[in-house]
Design a protein around this motif. Sequence first.
Motif, mmCIF file in Angstrom:
data_model
loop_
_atom_site.group_PDB
_atom_site.id
_atom_site.type_symbol
_atom_site.label_atom_id
_atom_site.label_comp_id
_atom_site.label_asym_id
_atom_site.label_seq_id
_atom_site.Cartn_x
_atom_site.Cartn_y
_atom_site.Cartn_z
ATOM 1 N N ASP A 13 0.823 -1.208 0.000
ATOM 2 C CA ASP A 13 0.000 0.000 0.000
ATOM 3 C C ASP A 13 0.857 1.259 0.000
ATOM 4 O OD1 ASP A 13 -2.805 0.708 0.007
ATOM 5 O OD2 ASP A 13 -2.456 1.626 1.961
ATOM 6 N N LEU A 14 1.983 1.201 0.698
ATOM 7 C CA LEU A 14 2.862 2.361 0.836
ATOM 8 C C LEU A 14 3.831 2.524 -0.330
ATOM 9 C CD1 LEU A 14 3.706 1.805 4.612
ATOM 10 C CD2 LEU A 14 2.526 3.829 3.705
ATOM 11 N N SER A 15 3.898 1.526 -1.218
ATOM 12 C CA SER A 15 4.998 1.473 -2.191
ATOM 13 C C SER A 15 4.487 1.375 -3.623
ATOM 14 C CB SER A 15 5.893 0.269 -1.887
ATOM 15 O OG SER A 15 6.317 0.275 -0.541
ATOM 16 N N PRO A 16 4.425 2.482 -4.347
ATOM 17 C CA PRO A 16 3.968 2.438 -5.739
ATOM 18 C C PRO A 16 4.888 1.665 -6.678
ATOM 19 C CG PRO A 16 3.816 4.669 -4.849
ATOM 20 C CD PRO A 16 4.604 3.858 -3.867
ATOM 21 N N THR A 17 6.168 1.529 -6.325
ATOM 22 C CA THR A 17 7.106 0.860 -7.225
ATOM 23 C C THR A 17 7.766 -0.326 -6.537
ATOM 24 O OG1 THR A 17 9.070 2.135 -6.583
ATOM 25 C CG2 THR A 17 7.613 3.106 -8.260
ATOM 26 N N ARG A 18 8.365 -1.186 -7.357
ATOM 27 C CA ARG A 18 9.061 -2.362 -6.834
ATOM 28 C C ARG A 18 10.255 -1.963 -5.970
ATOM 29 N NH1 ARG A 18 11.119 -4.960 -11.756
ATOM 30 N NH2 ARG A 18 10.997 -2.836 -12.573
ATOM 31 N N ALA A 19 10.978 -0.937 -6.400
ATOM 32 C CA ALA A 19 12.135 -0.491 -5.619
ATOM 33 C C ALA A 19 11.695 0.023 -4.251
ATOM 34 C CB ALA A 19 12.891 0.596 -6.382
ATOM 35 N N GLU A 20 10.588 0.758 -4.214
ATOM 36 C CA GLU A 20 10.085 1.248 -2.930
ATOM 37 C C GLU A 20 9.638 0.092 -2.042
ATOM 38 O OE1 GLU A 20 7.678 5.126 -3.154
ATOM 39 O OE2 GLU A 20 7.695 4.412 -5.229
ATOM 40 N N PHE A 21 9.049 -0.927 -2.638
ATOM 41 C CA PHE A 21 8.609 -2.089 -1.861
ATOM 42 C C PHE A 21 9.792 -2.733 -1.141
ATOM 43 C CE2 PHE A 21 7.884 -6.633 -1.398
ATOM 44 C CZ PHE A 21 6.624 -6.687 -0.824
ATOM 45 N N LEU A 22 10.858 -3.033 -1.880
ATOM 46 C CA LEU A 22 12.021 -3.665 -1.257
ATOM 47 C C LEU A 22 12.739 -2.707 -0.316
ATOM 48 C CD1 LEU A 22 13.612 -5.870 -4.068
ATOM 49 C CD2 LEU A 22 12.527 -6.623 -1.944
ATOM 50 N N SER A 23 12.728 -1.438 -0.646
ATOM 51 C CA SER A 23 13.342 -0.439 0.228
ATOM 52 C C SER A 23 12.676 -0.437 1.596
ATOM 53 C CB SER A 23 13.235 0.944 -0.419
ATOM 54 O OG SER A 23 13.518 1.973 0.510
ATOM 55 N N ARG A 24 11.350 -0.421 1.611
ATOM 56 C CA ARG A 24 10.625 -0.415 2.887
ATOM 57 C C ARG A 24 10.738 -1.763 3.595
ATOM 58 N NH1 ARG A 24 7.514 4.137 3.452
ATOM 59 N NH2 ARG A 24 7.009 5.263 1.521
ATOM 60 N N LEU A 25 10.682 -2.847 2.840
ATOM 61 C CA LEU A 25 10.762 -4.173 3.450
ATOM 62 C C LEU A 25 12.073 -4.357 4.203
ATOM 63 C CD1 LEU A 25 9.580 -7.066 3.779
ATOM 64 C CD2 LEU A 25 10.743 -7.658 1.634
ATOM 65 N N LEU A 26 13.163 -3.846 3.641
ATOM 66 C CA LEU A 26 14.489 -4.065 4.213
ATOM 67 C C LEU A 26 15.026 -2.856 4.975
ATOM 68 C CD1 LEU A 26 16.107 -5.933 1.182
ATOM 69 C CD2 LEU A 26 14.928 -6.910 3.164
ATOM 70 N N SER A 27 14.217 -1.800 5.088
ATOM 71 C CA SER A 27 14.610 -0.583 5.825
ATOM 72 C C SER A 27 15.877 0.038 5.251
ATOM 73 C CB SER A 27 14.799 -0.898 7.318
ATOM 74 O OG SER A 27 13.618 -1.416 7.879
ATOM 75 N N ARG A 28 15.928 0.127 3.922
ATOM 76 C CA ARG A 28 17.069 0.730 3.231
ATOM 77 C C ARG A 28 16.536 1.865 2.354
ATOM 78 N NH1 ARG A 28 21.228 -4.219 1.828
ATOM 79 N NH2 ARG A 28 20.878 -5.375 3.773
ATOM 80 N N PRO A 29 16.714 3.102 2.773
ATOM 81 C CA PRO A 29 16.100 4.228 2.056
ATOM 82 C C PRO A 29 16.681 4.420 0.661
ATOM 83 C CG PRO A 29 17.566 5.008 3.792
ATOM 84 C CD PRO A 29 17.449 3.536 3.976
ATOM 85 N N LEU A 30 15.804 4.760 -0.268
ATOM 86 C CA LEU A 30 16.220 5.039 -1.636
ATOM 87 C C LEU A 30 16.817 6.435 -1.742
ATOM 88 C CD1 LEU A 30 13.111 3.671 -3.593
ATOM 89 C CD2 LEU A 30 15.303 2.516 -3.243
ATOM 90 N N LYS A 31 17.728 6.569 -2.700
ATOM 91 C CA LYS A 31 18.323 7.872 -2.981
ATOM 92 C C LYS A 31 17.909 8.318 -4.383
ATOM 93 C CE LYS A 31 22.264 6.702 -0.026
ATOM 94 N NZ LYS A 31 23.736 6.496 0.043
ATOM 95 N N ALA A 32 18.409 9.446 -4.791
ATOM 96 C CA ALA A 32 18.008 10.017 -6.081
ATOM 97 C C ALA A 32 18.383 9.120 -7.255
ATOM 98 C CB ALA A 32 18.633 11.397 -6.252
ATOM 99 N N ASP A 33 19.425 8.313 -7.080
ATOM 100 C CA ASP A 33 19.883 7.464 -8.183
ATOM 101 C C ASP A 33 19.265 6.066 -8.135
ATOM 102 O OD1 ASP A 33 21.150 6.663 -5.877
ATOM 103 O OD2 ASP A 33 23.104 6.325 -6.819
ATOM 104 N N ASP A 76 18.738 -5.311 -11.042
ATOM 105 C CA ASP A 76 19.227 -3.948 -10.830
ATOM 106 C C ASP A 76 18.785 -3.423 -9.464
ATOM 107 O OD1 ASP A 76 20.412 -3.859 -13.338
ATOM 108 O OD2 ASP A 76 18.643 -2.992 -14.299
ATOM 109 N N ILE A 77 17.535 -3.701 -9.107
ATOM 110 C CA ILE A 77 17.006 -3.220 -7.825
ATOM 111 C C ILE A 77 17.728 -3.894 -6.665
ATOM 112 C CG2 ILE A 77 14.951 -3.065 -6.375
ATOM 113 C CD1 ILE A 77 13.293 -3.045 -8.986
ATOM 114 N N VAL A 78 17.899 -5.214 -6.763
ATOM 115 C CA VAL A 78 18.582 -5.949 -5.699
ATOM 116 C C VAL A 78 20.035 -5.495 -5.584
ATOM 117 C CG1 VAL A 78 19.395 -8.235 -4.992
ATOM 118 C CG2 VAL A 78 17.044 -7.942 -5.808
ATOM 119 N N SER A 79 20.703 -5.337 -6.708
ATOM 120 C CA SER A 79 22.108 -4.893 -6.683
ATOM 121 C C SER A 79 22.232 -3.511 -6.057
ATOM 122 C CB SER A 79 22.680 -4.880 -8.103
ATOM 123 O OG SER A 79 22.724 -6.177 -8.641
ATOM 124 N N TYR A 80 21.328 -2.623 -6.421
ATOM 125 C CA TYR A 80 21.367 -1.269 -5.869
ATOM 126 C C TYR A 80 21.157 -1.286 -4.357
ATOM 127 C CZ TYR A 80 19.842 3.445 -4.688
ATOM 128 O OH TYR A 80 19.707 4.668 -4.077
#
Length: 377
Positions: free
Chosen positions: A126-146, A156-160
């Motif tokens: 519900d909180l994550s419109p994108t796949r990267a946001e989903f994994l970011s929230r699941l693992l508590s690793r904030p996304l950056k501009a890149d 690519d998402i997992v590697s990042y």
Amino acid sequence: MSAQNFRKTGWPLRFFILILFSAAAFAQPIATQSDQLSATEFARLINDFSEPGGYFFSDNFTSNEDSYLTVVDRLHELGAKGGAYIGVGPEQNFTYIAKIRPHIAFIVDIRRQAIIQHLMYKAIFDLSPTRAEFLSRLLSRPLKADAPGPKDSVNDIVSYLSTVPTDDNFYAQNLSLIRKRIEEDFKFPLSREDKESLEYVYKNFQLLGFDIGFDVNLRFNRRFGRLPNLRELLTKKDPNGKEGNFLASKDDYDFVRDMQHRNLIIPVVGDFGGNKALAAIAAYLKKHGYTVSVFYVSNVEIVLFDYGVRNIFPDFVNNVKKLPINERSLFIRSTFWFYRHPEQLPGYRLCTSLQNISAFLREYDQGLYREYRDLIK
């Protein structure tokens, strides 16, 4: 033809009217399938259908099935699509849901913690419109501009995210948001034990990251050999070299997220051999005109045969007999390599296979399934 001519030919007018009403009745839908459920109804179904939580020796944070993608093409060939999906366990259900595209899904697990984990997933979707946001929230690793974009691959998402450190503040913020979503938006009050379970599960995803697996204390790995972690499950390819996890495709992710948004993936606490959960699901599906397309049983049947003080496999079969099925309804089953399933593929720890549910029930009634190994001959 006039009413007078009907009378002359022996056709009463009332019979003609009866035919019209009968045709109209057959033209009406005989079921009321919902394209969404209210949050109140979603929470009610969980509470009304659930049994008291039971015991299992592992946390089951992730699937342990490295072979989960090997049946996807066959599912499509056999026409497994739409209808109702029933499953068990954690995130592998999302991949099967994405491939089958059911109209409604129930995930049944004997452990209440598993249902809390699914509510956690629902909140993160519900909180994550994108796949990267989903994994970011699941693992508590904030996304950056890149951060990877919508068109980037799951690799690519997992590697990042593998290069992004966890953030305690991000963890705390998300845990608070997840609790709020569950209790306020999903209308599901959390008990003190539920809150502890939620924090326990979410904290382990933060601490272990992509290395999290089926059994956090590795007892299962020591007994059965090395099993896949989250990283391997997400990036796994099918035997033809094709990615298939629900996070490998934007369309698949969006489909599952939309089902979550419409409250149509419903987690239920239940034993496959219990006297409430599956029976309640069966009654609900019949009432609303759904037919089971796929029932993912994983390797639960070994527990039903061999675990505990009595064989409850017959109770499971009786529950299956209550489900609305047709001649295309399928089981998805997994077995460990040491059972030597005839469809076992080289290089896999488990074998995932399909079985027609109607054929299974006929063979059971013929006395062909007296022990677990009979299922995998």
